[in-house]
Design a protein around this motif. Structure first.
Motif, PDB file in Angstrom:
ATOM      1  N   MET A 220      34.939  13.010  24.823  1.00 42.00           N
ATOM      2  CA  MET A 220      35.106  11.836  23.981  1.00 42.00           C
ATOM      3  C   MET A 220      35.595  10.614  24.742  1.00 42.00           C
ATOM      4  SD  MET A 220      36.972  13.701  20.765  1.00 42.00           S
ATOM      5  CE  MET A 220      36.172  15.009  19.827  1.00 42.00           C
ATOM      6  N   HIS A 221      36.408  10.842  25.779  1.00 40.79           N
ATOM      7  CA  HIS A 221      37.023   9.700  26.456  1.00 40.79           C
ATOM      8  C   HIS A 221      37.334  10.082  27.899  1.00 40.79           C
ATOM      9  CE1 HIS A 221      39.236   6.022  27.010  1.00 40.79           C
ATOM     10  NE2 HIS A 221      40.343   6.665  27.300  1.00 40.79           N
ATOM     11  N   ARG A 222      36.839   9.284  28.834  1.00 36.16           N
ATOM     12  CA  ARG A 222      37.072   9.543  30.255  1.00 36.16           C
ATOM     13  C   ARG A 222      38.522   9.239  30.609  1.00 36.16           C
ATOM     14  NH1 ARG A 222      33.371   9.569  34.281  1.00 36.16           N
ATOM     15  NH2 ARG A 222      34.410   7.949  35.480  1.00 36.16           N
ATOM     16  N   MET A 223      39.143  10.179  31.310  1.00 34.54           N
ATOM     17  CA  MET A 223      40.507   9.985  31.780  1.00 34.54           C
ATOM     18  C   MET A 223      40.636  10.551  33.182  1.00 34.54           C
ATOM     19  SD  MET A 223      42.860  10.891  28.429  1.00 34.54           S
ATOM     20  CE  MET A 223      42.005  12.431  28.066  1.00 34.54           C
ATOM     21  N   GLY A 224      41.448   9.923  33.987  1.00 34.40           N
ATOM     22  CA  GLY A 224      41.687  10.400  35.344  1.00 34.40           C
ATOM     23  C   GLY A 224      42.897   9.711  35.912  1.00 34.40           C
ATOM     24  N   GLU A 225      43.617  10.406  36.753  1.00 34.08           N
ATOM     25  CA  GLU A 225      44.866   9.849  37.285  1.00 34.08           C
ATOM     26  C   GLU A 225      44.638   8.585  38.104  1.00 34.08           C
ATOM     27  OE1 GLU A 225      43.370  13.084  40.059  1.00 34.08           O
ATOM     28  OE2 GLU A 225      43.600  12.812  37.882  1.00 34.08           O
ATOM     29  N   GLN A 226      43.448   8.431  38.701  1.00 36.17           N
ATOM     30  CA  GLN A 226      43.150   7.237  39.492  1.00 36.17           C
ATOM     31  C   GLN A 226      42.055   6.378  38.853  1.00 36.17           C
ATOM     32  OE1 GLN A 226      42.975   9.548  43.402  1.00 36.17           O
ATOM     33  NE2 GLN A 226      44.022   7.685  44.060  1.00 36.17           N
ATOM     34  N   LEU A 227      41.849   6.579  37.560  1.00 30.69           N
ATOM     35  CA  LEU A 227      40.966   5.699  36.798  1.00 30.69           C
ATOM     36  C   LEU A 227      41.799   4.613  36.128  1.00 30.69           C
ATOM     37  CD1 LEU A 227      38.485   8.201  35.097  1.00 30.69           C
ATOM     38  CD2 LEU A 227      38.015   6.650  36.998  1.00 30.69           C
ATOM     39  N   PRO A 228      41.184   3.481  35.803  1.00 33.15           N
ATOM     40  CA  PRO A 228      41.925   2.400  35.130  1.00 33.15           C
ATOM     41  C   PRO A 228      42.484   2.861  33.794  1.00 33.15           C
ATOM     42  CG  PRO A 228      39.800   1.623  35.939  1.00 33.15           C
ATOM     43  CD  PRO A 228      39.786   3.098  36.096  1.00 33.15           C
ATOM     44  N   GLN A 229      43.642   2.325  33.454  1.00 35.58           N
ATOM     45  CA  GLN A 229      44.312   2.684  32.212  1.00 35.58           C
ATOM     46  C   GLN A 229      44.496   1.448  31.345  1.00 35.58           C
ATOM     47  OE1 GLN A 229      44.907   4.371  29.588  1.00 35.58           O
ATOM     48  NE2 GLN A 229      45.875   6.083  30.694  1.00 35.58           N
TER      49      GLN A 229
ATOM     50  N   PRO B 174      53.033  10.328  45.388  1.00 32.61           N
ATOM     51  CA  PRO B 174      53.199  11.629  44.702  1.00 32.61           C
ATOM     52  C   PRO B 174      53.024  11.561  43.191  1.00 32.61           C
ATOM     53  CG  PRO B 174      55.296  10.806  45.568  1.00 32.61           C
ATOM     54  CD  PRO B 174      54.233   9.970  46.174  1.00 32.61           C
ATOM     55  N   ARG B 175      53.144  10.375  42.605  1.00 32.54           N
ATOM     56  CA  ARG B 175      52.922  10.243  41.170  1.00 32.54           C
ATOM     57  C   ARG B 175      51.466  10.502  40.779  1.00 32.54           C
ATOM     58  NH1 ARG B 175      56.085   4.598  40.688  1.00 32.54           N
ATOM     59  NH2 ARG B 175      55.314   4.523  42.826  1.00 32.54           N
ATOM     60  N   ILE B 176      50.555  10.376  41.743  1.00 36.23           N
ATOM     61  CA  ILE B 176      49.149  10.671  41.468  1.00 36.23           C
ATOM     62  C   ILE B 176      48.994  12.149  41.125  1.00 36.23           C
ATOM     63  CG2 ILE B 176      46.819  10.709  42.431  1.00 36.23           C
ATOM     64  CD1 ILE B 176      47.661   8.353  44.237  1.00 36.23           C
ATOM     65  N   ARG B 177      49.609  13.019  41.932  1.00 34.95           N
ATOM     66  CA  ARG B 177      49.533  14.465  41.669  1.00 34.95           C
ATOM     67  C   ARG B 177      50.225  14.816  40.351  1.00 34.95           C
ATOM     68  NH1 ARG B 177      50.868  14.362  47.075  1.00 34.95           N
ATOM     69  NH2 ARG B 177      53.036  14.972  46.626  1.00 34.95           N
ATOM     70  N   ALA B 178      51.340  14.145  40.071  1.00 38.87           N
ATOM     71  CA  ALA B 178      52.058  14.415  38.820  1.00 38.87           C
ATOM     72  C   ALA B 178      51.206  14.038  37.608  1.00 38.87           C
ATOM     73  CB  ALA B 178      53.379  13.649  38.807  1.00 38.87           C
ATOM     74  N   ALA B 179      50.526  12.889  37.701  1.00 38.76           N
ATOM     75  CA  ALA B 179      49.664  12.459  36.589  1.00 38.76           C
ATOM     76  C   ALA B 179      48.482  13.400  36.422  1.00 38.76           C
ATOM     77  CB  ALA B 179      49.179  11.036  36.830  1.00 38.76           C
ATOM     78  N   ALA B 180      47.927  13.877  37.543  1.00 42.52           N
ATOM     79  CA  ALA B 180      46.804  14.818  37.472  1.00 42.52           C
ATOM     80  C   ALA B 180      47.231  16.113  36.792  1.00 42.52           C
ATOM     81  CB  ALA B 180      46.276  15.103  38.875  1.00 42.52           C
ATOM     82  N   LYS B 181      48.427  16.583  37.108  1.00 40.83           N
ATOM     83  CA  LYS B 181      48.940  17.813  36.490  1.00 40.83           C
ATOM     84  C   LYS B 181      49.108  17.631  34.987  1.00 40.83           C
ATOM     85  CE  LYS B 181      52.765  21.119  36.836  1.00 40.83           C
ATOM     86  NZ  LYS B 181      54.038  21.442  37.557  1.00 40.83           N
ATOM     87  N   GLU B 182      49.617  16.480  34.583  1.00 39.68           N
ATOM     88  CA  GLU B 182      49.809  16.207  33.158  1.00 39.68           C
ATOM     89  C   GLU B 182      48.471  16.137  32.426  1.00 39.68           C
ATOM     90  OE1 GLU B 182      51.884  12.766  30.393  1.00 39.68           O
ATOM     91  OE2 GLU B 182      52.752  13.233  32.346  1.00 39.68           O
ATOM     92  N   LEU B 183      47.477  15.526  33.061  1.00 46.58           N
ATOM     93  CA  LEU B 183      46.156  15.444  32.440  1.00 46.58           C
ATOM     94  C   LEU B 183      45.522  16.828  32.310  1.00 46.58           C
ATOM     95  CD1 LEU B 183      44.643  12.248  34.092  1.00 46.58           C
ATOM     96  CD2 LEU B 183      45.184  12.558  31.676  1.00 46.58           C
ATOM     97  N   ARG B 184      45.695  17.674  33.326  1.00 53.63           N
ATOM     98  CA  ARG B 184      45.152  19.029  33.239  1.00 53.63           C
ATOM     99  C   ARG B 184      45.771  19.785  32.067  1.00 53.63           C
ATOM    100  NH1 ARG B 184      45.585  18.866  38.926  1.00 53.63           N
ATOM    101  NH2 ARG B 184      47.515  20.087  38.875  1.00 53.63           N
TER     102      ARG B 184
END
Length: 298
Positions: free
Chosen positions: A65-74, A43-53
Protein backbone atom coordinates in the motif's frame (compact mmCIF):
# COMPACT_ATOMS: atom_id res chain seq x y z
CA UNK A 1 -3.51 14.48 -0.57
CA UNK A 2 -2.47 10.90 0.17
CA UNK A 3 -2.67 8.40 -2.68
CA UNK A 4 -2.05 11.04 -5.37
CA UNK A 5 1.48 10.04 -6.38
CA UNK A 6 3.29 12.16 -3.78
CA UNK A 7 5.49 9.35 -2.49
CA UNK A 8 7.06 8.51 -5.83
CA UNK A 9 7.25 12.22 -6.77
CA UNK A 10 9.18 12.87 -3.56
CA UNK A 11 11.54 9.99 -4.37
CA UNK A 12 12.15 11.40 -7.84
CA UNK A 13 13.05 14.77 -6.32
CA UNK A 14 15.68 12.94 -4.27
CA UNK A 15 17.53 12.13 -7.51
CA UNK A 16 18.53 15.80 -7.85
CA UNK A 17 21.69 16.28 -5.75
CA UNK A 18 20.71 19.92 -5.10
CA UNK A 19 17.63 18.77 -3.17
CA UNK A 20 17.72 17.98 0.55
CA UNK A 21 14.92 15.70 1.71
CA UNK A 22 14.30 14.41 5.25
CA UNK A 23 14.88 10.67 5.26
CA UNK A 24 12.98 8.27 7.49
CA UNK A 25 15.84 7.61 9.89
CA UNK A 26 16.65 11.28 10.54
CA UNK A 27 13.00 12.35 10.76
CA UNK A 28 12.42 9.65 13.37
CA UNK A 29 15.47 10.67 15.44
CA UNK A 30 16.74 14.15 14.49
CA UNK A 31 19.00 14.55 17.53
CA UNK A 32 21.95 14.69 17.43
CA UNK A 33 21.91 16.37 14.00
CA UNK A 34 23.16 14.21 11.13
CA UNK A 35 26.54 14.96 9.60
CA UNK A 36 27.55 14.83 5.96
CA UNK A 37 30.51 12.54 6.60
CA UNK A 38 28.40 9.85 8.26
CA UNK A 39 25.10 10.44 6.48
CA UNK A 40 25.20 7.02 4.78
CA UNK A 41 26.51 5.10 7.81
CA UNK A 42 24.80 6.69 10.80
CA UNK A 43 23.75 3.95 13.30
CA UNK A 44 20.23 5.38 13.32
CA UNK A 45 19.81 3.97 9.80
CA UNK A 46 20.09 0.40 11.14
CA UNK A 47 17.77 1.25 14.03
CA UNK A 48 15.12 2.61 11.65
CA UNK A 49 15.46 -0.45 9.41
CA UNK A 50 14.91 -2.74 12.41
CA UNK A 51 11.79 -0.80 13.41
CA UNK A 52 10.40 -0.99 9.88
CA UNK A 53 11.00 -4.75 9.73
CA UNK A 54 9.05 -5.13 12.96
CA UNK A 55 6.11 -3.07 11.71
CA UNK A 56 6.09 -5.03 8.45
CA UNK A 57 6.06 -8.24 10.49
CA UNK A 58 2.96 -7.02 12.34
CA UNK A 59 1.16 -5.71 9.25
CA UNK A 60 2.79 -7.27 6.15
CA UNK A 61 -0.04 -6.03 3.89
CA UNK A 62 1.16 -2.44 4.27
CA UNK A 63 4.11 -3.06 1.95
CA UNK A 64 1.64 -3.30 -0.95
CA UNK A 65 0.00 0.00 0.00
CA UNK A 66 2.78 2.44 0.80
CA UNK A 67 6.52 2.43 0.11
CA UNK A 68 8.67 2.83 3.20
CA UNK A 69 12.39 2.57 3.78
CA UNK A 70 14.90 3.84 6.29
CA UNK A 71 16.73 5.81 3.57
CA UNK A 72 13.67 6.85 1.59
CA UNK A 73 12.20 10.36 1.92
CA UNK A 74 9.79 10.84 4.79
CA UNK A 75 6.80 13.15 5.19
CA UNK A 76 7.41 16.13 7.44
CA UNK A 77 4.33 15.25 9.52
CA UNK A 78 6.84 13.00 11.31
CA UNK A 79 8.70 16.15 12.41
CA UNK A 80 5.59 17.81 13.84
CA UNK A 81 4.62 14.56 15.51
CA UNK A 82 7.49 15.25 17.93
CA UNK A 83 5.42 18.28 19.02
CA UNK A 84 2.16 16.27 19.21
CA UNK A 85 0.60 18.10 16.25
CA UNK A 86 0.45 15.59 13.41
CA UNK A 87 -2.22 13.85 11.35
CA UNK A 88 -0.13 10.68 11.51
CA UNK A 89 -1.52 10.16 15.02
CA UNK A 90 -5.14 10.13 13.89
CA UNK A 91 -4.44 7.92 10.89
CA UNK A 92 -3.00 5.08 12.95
CA UNK A 93 -5.16 5.53 16.07
CA UNK A 94 -8.91 5.95 16.56
CA UNK A 95 -8.95 9.48 17.99
CA UNK A 96 -11.43 11.53 15.90
CA UNK A 97 -11.60 14.24 18.57
CA UNK A 98 -7.87 14.81 18.18
CA UNK A 99 -8.17 15.17 14.41
CA UNK A 100 -11.01 17.68 14.83
CA UNK A 101 -8.89 19.68 17.29
CA UNK A 102 -5.86 19.51 14.98
CA UNK A 103 -7.86 20.67 11.95
CA UNK A 104 -10.00 23.36 13.57
CA UNK A 105 -8.68 24.46 16.95
CA UNK A 106 -4.93 23.92 17.29
CA UNK A 107 -2.65 26.97 17.05
CA UNK A 108 -0.28 25.92 14.28
CA UNK A 109 1.93 29.03 14.32
CA UNK A 110 4.32 27.69 17.01
CA UNK A 111 4.26 24.28 15.34
CA UNK A 112 5.51 25.70 12.05
CA UNK A 113 8.18 27.62 13.96
CA UNK A 114 9.21 24.31 15.50
CA UNK A 115 9.11 22.74 12.02
CA UNK A 116 11.57 25.38 10.80
CA UNK A 117 13.86 24.85 13.82
CA UNK A 118 14.02 21.11 13.15
CA UNK A 119 14.93 21.74 9.51
CA UNK A 120 17.67 24.10 10.65
CA UNK A 121 18.93 21.41 13.00
CA UNK A 122 18.95 18.75 10.29
CA UNK A 123 20.80 21.01 7.81
CA UNK A 124 23.29 22.37 10.38
CA UNK A 125 25.95 19.73 9.72
CA UNK A 126 24.44 18.19 6.60
CA UNK A 127 23.32 21.05 4.35
CA UNK A 128 21.69 21.04 0.93
CA UNK A 129 20.84 23.69 -1.62
CA UNK A 130 17.08 23.55 -0.97
CA UNK A 131 14.60 21.56 1.09
CA UNK A 132 11.95 19.49 -0.68
CA UNK A 133 9.20 18.49 1.76
CA UNK A 134 5.81 16.83 1.50
CA UNK A 135 2.83 16.18 3.70
CA UNK A 136 -0.94 16.08 3.22
CA UNK A 137 -1.19 17.71 6.65
CA UNK A 138 -0.33 21.12 5.20
CA UNK A 139 -3.63 21.28 3.29
CA UNK A 140 -5.55 21.90 6.51
CA UNK A 141 -3.14 24.68 7.53
CA UNK A 142 -2.05 26.50 4.39
CA UNK A 143 -2.30 29.96 5.94
CA UNK A 144 -0.11 28.93 8.90
CA UNK A 145 2.38 27.33 6.51
CA UNK A 146 2.57 30.52 4.44
CA UNK A 147 2.93 32.70 7.54
CA UNK A 148 6.12 30.81 8.42
CA UNK A 149 7.35 30.20 4.85
CA UNK A 150 5.96 33.07 2.74
CA UNK A 151 8.42 32.41 -0.11
CA UNK A 152 7.82 28.64 -0.28
CA UNK A 153 7.29 27.10 -3.70
CA UNK A 154 4.31 24.75 -3.58
CA UNK A 155 3.22 21.70 -5.55
CA UNK A 156 -0.33 20.42 -5.17
CA UNK A 157 -1.09 16.99 -6.58
CA UNK A 158 -4.67 16.25 -7.59
CA UNK A 159 -6.71 13.09 -7.99
CA UNK A 160 -10.36 12.08 -7.92
CA UNK A 161 -11.28 12.46 -4.21
CA UNK A 162 -13.38 9.30 -4.39
CA UNK A 163 -10.32 7.34 -5.46
CA UNK A 164 -8.44 8.83 -2.50
CA UNK A 165 -11.29 7.93 -0.14
CA UNK A 166 -11.46 4.38 -1.47
CA UNK A 167 -7.72 3.89 -1.06
CA UNK A 168 -7.61 5.30 2.47
CA UNK A 169 -10.69 3.29 3.49
CA UNK A 170 -8.71 0.22 2.50
CA UNK A 171 -5.33 1.24 3.91
CA UNK A 172 -6.16 2.77 7.30
CA UNK A 173 -7.79 -0.34 8.81
CA UNK A 174 -4.54 -2.15 8.05
CA UNK A 175 -2.45 0.56 9.72
CA UNK A 176 -4.70 0.67 12.78
CA UNK A 177 -4.57 -3.11 13.18
CA UNK A 178 -0.96 -2.75 14.35
CA UNK A 179 -2.17 -1.19 17.60
CA UNK A 180 -5.74 -2.38 18.10
CA UNK A 181 -8.12 -5.30 17.65
CA UNK A 182 -11.10 -2.90 17.50
CA UNK A 183 -11.08 -1.93 13.82
CA UNK A 184 -14.14 -0.24 12.32
CA UNK A 185 -13.68 0.07 8.53
CA UNK A 186 -16.97 1.82 7.79
CA UNK A 187 -16.38 4.39 10.52
CA UNK A 188 -12.84 4.99 9.23
CA UNK A 189 -14.12 5.50 5.70
CA UNK A 190 -16.71 8.05 6.87
CA UNK A 191 -14.24 9.89 9.12
CA UNK A 192 -11.58 10.28 6.44
CA UNK A 193 -13.97 11.08 3.62
CA UNK A 194 -15.02 14.05 5.78
CA UNK A 195 -11.45 14.96 6.76
CA UNK A 196 -10.25 14.83 3.17
CA UNK A 197 -12.99 17.08 1.87
CA UNK A 198 -12.25 19.64 4.60
CA UNK A 199 -8.63 19.76 3.41
CA UNK A 200 -9.49 19.94 -0.28
CA UNK A 201 -12.16 22.59 0.24
CA UNK A 202 -9.67 24.60 2.28
CA UNK A 203 -7.20 24.47 -0.60
CA UNK A 204 -9.88 26.01 -2.85
CA UNK A 205 -10.68 28.75 -0.32
CA UNK A 206 -7.01 29.70 0.10
CA UNK A 207 -6.49 29.81 -3.67
CA UNK A 208 -9.57 31.95 -4.17
CA UNK A 209 -8.36 34.33 -1.47
CA UNK A 210 -5.27 35.15 -3.54
CA UNK A 211 -2.94 34.21 -0.68
CA UNK A 212 -0.87 32.02 -3.01
CA UNK A 213 0.57 33.81 -6.04
CA UNK A 214 0.10 31.89 -9.32
CA UNK A 215 3.86 31.76 -9.88
CA UNK A 216 4.31 30.25 -6.41
CA UNK A 217 2.45 27.00 -7.07
CA UNK A 218 2.23 24.19 -9.62
CA UNK A 219 -0.75 21.84 -9.93
CA UNK A 220 -0.07 18.27 -11.03
CA UNK A 221 -2.90 15.97 -12.07
CA UNK A 222 -2.42 12.30 -11.18
CA UNK A 223 -3.13 11.13 -14.73
CA UNK A 224 -0.58 13.60 -16.11
CA UNK A 225 2.06 12.44 -13.66
CA UNK A 226 1.47 8.73 -14.29
CA UNK A 227 1.69 9.24 -18.05
CA UNK A 228 5.04 11.07 -17.97
CA UNK A 229 6.84 11.42 -14.65
CA UNK A 230 9.92 13.10 -16.12
CA UNK A 231 7.71 15.56 -17.99
CA UNK A 232 5.77 16.42 -14.84
CA UNK A 233 8.95 17.05 -12.86
CA UNK A 234 10.30 19.17 -15.71
CA UNK A 235 7.15 21.28 -15.63
CA UNK A 236 7.69 21.87 -11.91
CA UNK A 237 11.32 22.87 -12.45
CA UNK A 238 10.45 25.13 -15.37
CA UNK A 239 7.74 26.89 -13.37
CA UNK A 240 10.15 27.59 -10.52
CA UNK A 241 13.03 28.48 -12.90
CA UNK A 242 15.25 25.65 -11.73
CA UNK A 243 17.71 23.89 -14.08
CA UNK A 244 16.44 20.58 -15.41
CA UNK A 245 18.98 18.49 -17.28
CA UNK A 246 18.60 15.51 -19.58
CA UNK A 247 20.74 13.58 -17.08
CA UNK A 248 18.12 14.23 -14.42
CA UNK A 249 15.35 13.22 -16.82
CA UNK A 250 17.11 9.98 -17.63
CA UNK A 251 17.63 9.27 -13.92
CA UNK A 252 13.87 9.67 -13.41
CA UNK A 253 13.06 7.29 -16.27
CA UNK A 254 15.48 4.66 -14.93
CA UNK A 255 14.08 5.00 -11.41
CA UNK A 256 10.50 4.57 -12.63
CA UNK A 257 11.50 1.52 -14.68
CA UNK A 258 13.11 -0.04 -11.57
CA UNK A 259 10.22 0.87 -9.25
CA UNK A 260 6.89 0.23 -11.01
CA UNK A 261 3.76 1.04 -9.02
CA UNK A 262 2.95 -2.68 -8.65
CA UNK A 263 6.49 -3.71 -7.65
CA UNK A 264 5.30 -4.99 -4.27
CA UNK A 265 2.00 -6.38 -5.53
CA UNK A 266 0.03 -3.16 -5.84
CA UNK A 267 -2.78 -1.81 -3.67
CA UNK A 268 -6.15 -3.11 -4.84
CA UNK A 269 -9.32 -1.51 -3.48
CA UNK A 270 -12.93 -0.83 -4.53
CA UNK A 271 -15.03 2.20 -3.71
CA UNK A 272 -18.13 0.07 -3.09
CA UNK A 273 -16.30 -1.69 -0.23
CA UNK A 274 -15.92 1.61 1.62
CA UNK A 275 -19.60 1.80 2.54
CA UNK A 276 -19.77 5.38 1.23
CA UNK A 277 -22.60 6.52 -1.03
CA UNK A 278 -21.24 7.33 -4.47
CA UNK A 279 -23.70 10.07 -5.44
CA UNK A 280 -23.42 11.84 -2.10
CA UNK A 281 -19.61 11.83 -2.13
CA UNK A 282 -19.42 12.87 -5.79
CA UNK A 283 -21.65 15.86 -5.08
CA UNK A 284 -19.53 16.89 -2.08
CA UNK A 285 -16.32 17.03 -4.09
CA UNK A 286 -17.76 18.67 -7.21
CA UNK A 287 -16.67 22.22 -6.35
CA UNK A 288 -13.08 21.06 -5.75
CA UNK A 289 -13.05 19.05 -8.98
CA UNK A 290 -14.51 21.93 -10.96
CA UNK A 291 -12.06 24.49 -9.56
CA UNK A 292 -8.95 22.42 -10.27
CA UNK A 293 -10.24 20.48 -13.29
CA UNK A 294 -9.86 17.11 -11.59
CA UNK A 295 -11.26 14.22 -13.62
CA UNK A 296 -13.46 11.53 -12.11
CA UNK A 297 -11.90 8.06 -12.27
CA UNK A 298 -15.13 6.12 -11.67
Amino acid sequence: MPRTGTTILHELMQLDPDNRLPLTWEADAPCPPPETASYQSDPRIRAAAKELRFSHYLIPEVTKMHRMGEQLPQECIILTRHAFHSMVNSTIYRIPGYQHWLSHEADMAPIYRYHRRLLQLLQWRCPGKRWVLKSPGHLWHLNALLDEYPDAKLIQTHRDPLKIASSMASMLPTLRSMGSDDIRPLEIAREWADNNMEALDNSVVVRQSGRIAPEQIVDIQFSEFMADQAGAVKRIYDAFELPFSETFAESIRRYIASNPHDKDGGHKHRFEDSGLDYQTERKRCQSYQDYFGVASEF
